[in-house]
Write an enzyme that holds these catalytic residues in place. Structure first.
Site, mmCIF file in Angstrom:
data_model
loop_
_atom_site.group_PDB
_atom_site.id
_atom_site.type_symbol
_atom_site.label_atom_id
_atom_site.label_comp_id
_atom_site.label_asym_id
_atom_site.label_seq_id
_atom_site.Cartn_x
_atom_site.Cartn_y
_atom_site.Cartn_z
ATOM 1 N N HIS A 169 0.856 -1.193 0.000
ATOM 2 C CA HIS A 169 0.000 0.000 0.000
ATOM 3 C C HIS A 169 0.894 1.246 0.000
ATOM 4 O O HIS A 169 1.955 1.252 0.632
ATOM 5 C CB HIS A 169 -0.910 -0.010 1.238
ATOM 6 C CG HIS A 169 -2.008 1.003 1.151
ATOM 7 N ND1 HIS A 169 -1.779 2.345 1.372
ATOM 8 C CD2 HIS A 169 -3.324 0.880 0.829
ATOM 9 C CE1 HIS A 169 -2.915 3.010 1.205
ATOM 10 N NE2 HIS A 169 -3.875 2.137 0.866
ATOM 11 N N GLU A 181 -4.146 2.238 -7.173
ATOM 12 C CA GLU A 181 -4.505 3.323 -6.258
ATOM 13 C C GLU A 181 -3.579 4.502 -6.500
ATOM 14 O O GLU A 181 -2.504 4.591 -5.858
ATOM 15 C CB GLU A 181 -4.339 2.857 -4.804
ATOM 16 C CG GLU A 181 -5.311 1.784 -4.396
ATOM 17 C CD GLU A 181 -5.620 1.868 -2.914
ATOM 18 O OE1 GLU A 181 -6.802 1.928 -2.571
ATOM 19 O OE2 GLU A 181 -4.688 1.912 -2.099
#
Ligand code: PGA
Length: 245
Positions: free
Chosen positions: A93, A164
């Site tokens: 992430h 993302e």
């Protein structure tokens, strides 16, 4: 294949009581969700053990370590996560990369998760400066290639890729559905070079960044996008349930 919606609580909430309320609200609320959608909830590590078994969602973790056990202070192994019922693990992430996680670490994690017969969610995405400089595609291509390094072809489609873009994560964003779609198609092309055409078709590619109940449909309706990774909006049970309807 079912669409996949992943909830990432990040470092929230701040007490077991609040986490229990969230879990209970989800178990109740998600009963009415679309049965064609698979739902995964990724709370912080301390709350994994208080999540009661639910048919409404599967459990995911926000990170892991690649070694099995031993002198690794602060790390959490896949065996520990598996024992708590975790099926999915977020790897790479941007909020981990920001504090020093590099592609090699992400790759070790992705391979370890596959080795543990769990599903890695490989997060990739460029920052605003890279997008402005026309480097968005090369940045995500490198992250995907490095993230999937040394993975046998037959295993590649078991990985979930989450696009993302850092600039689209709330409170900024979102990235327009067209931009997300263009990147999804590009990511499938990159995967077809690593695996083959079938792998590129089968692999699940998600979009994440400022998704809420009002915009979710615009993204998830595309045949090329396999689902969504939802951060802030997933801390509001009613909002998250609406996303899954
Ligand atoms: P957001 O976060 O939905 O709050 O933008 C997404 C993520 O970072 O996973």
């Amino acid at each position: 294949m079912k669409k996949l919606i992943i909830s990432n609580w990040k470092m929230n909430p701040s007490s077991q009581k609040q986490a229990t309320n969230l879990f209970n609200g989800l178990s109740r609320g998600l009963k009415k969700s679309n049965s064609k959608i698979e739902i995964v909830v990724c709370p912080p590590f301390p709350y994994l053990s208080i999540a009661k078994k639910s048919t409404a969602f599967k459990l995911g973790a926000q990170d892991c370590f690649w070694e099995d056990q031993g002198a690794f202070t602060g790390q959490v192994s896949l065996a520990m996560l598996k024992d708590l019922g975790v099926k999915y693990v977020i790897c790479g992430h941007s909020e981990k990369r920001r504090f020093g996680e590099i592609d090699e670490d992400v790759n070790r994690k992705v391979r370890a998760v596959l080795g543990a017969k769990m599903t890695p969610i490989l997060c990739v995405g460029e920052n605003m400066e890279q997008r402005k400089n026309g480097q968005a595609f090369s940045v995500v291509e490198k992250q995907v290639k490095q993230g999937l390094k040394k993975i046998v072809k037959s295993q590649v489609s078991k990985v979930v890729i989450a696009y993302e873009p850092i600039w689209a994560i709330s409170p900024n964003g979102p990235c327009l559905p067209d931009q997300a779609l263009t990147m999804t198609l590009f990511l499938r092309k990159v995967v077809s070079k690593i695996g083959d055409k079938k792998t590129a078709k089968d692999i699940r590619v998600l979009y994440g960044g400022s998704i809420n109940a009002s915009n979710a449909k615009e993204y998830i309706s595309s045949d090329f996008l396999s689902g969504l990774l939802v951060g802030s909006a997933s801390l509001d049970t009613k909002e998250f349930v609406k996303i899954t309807l």
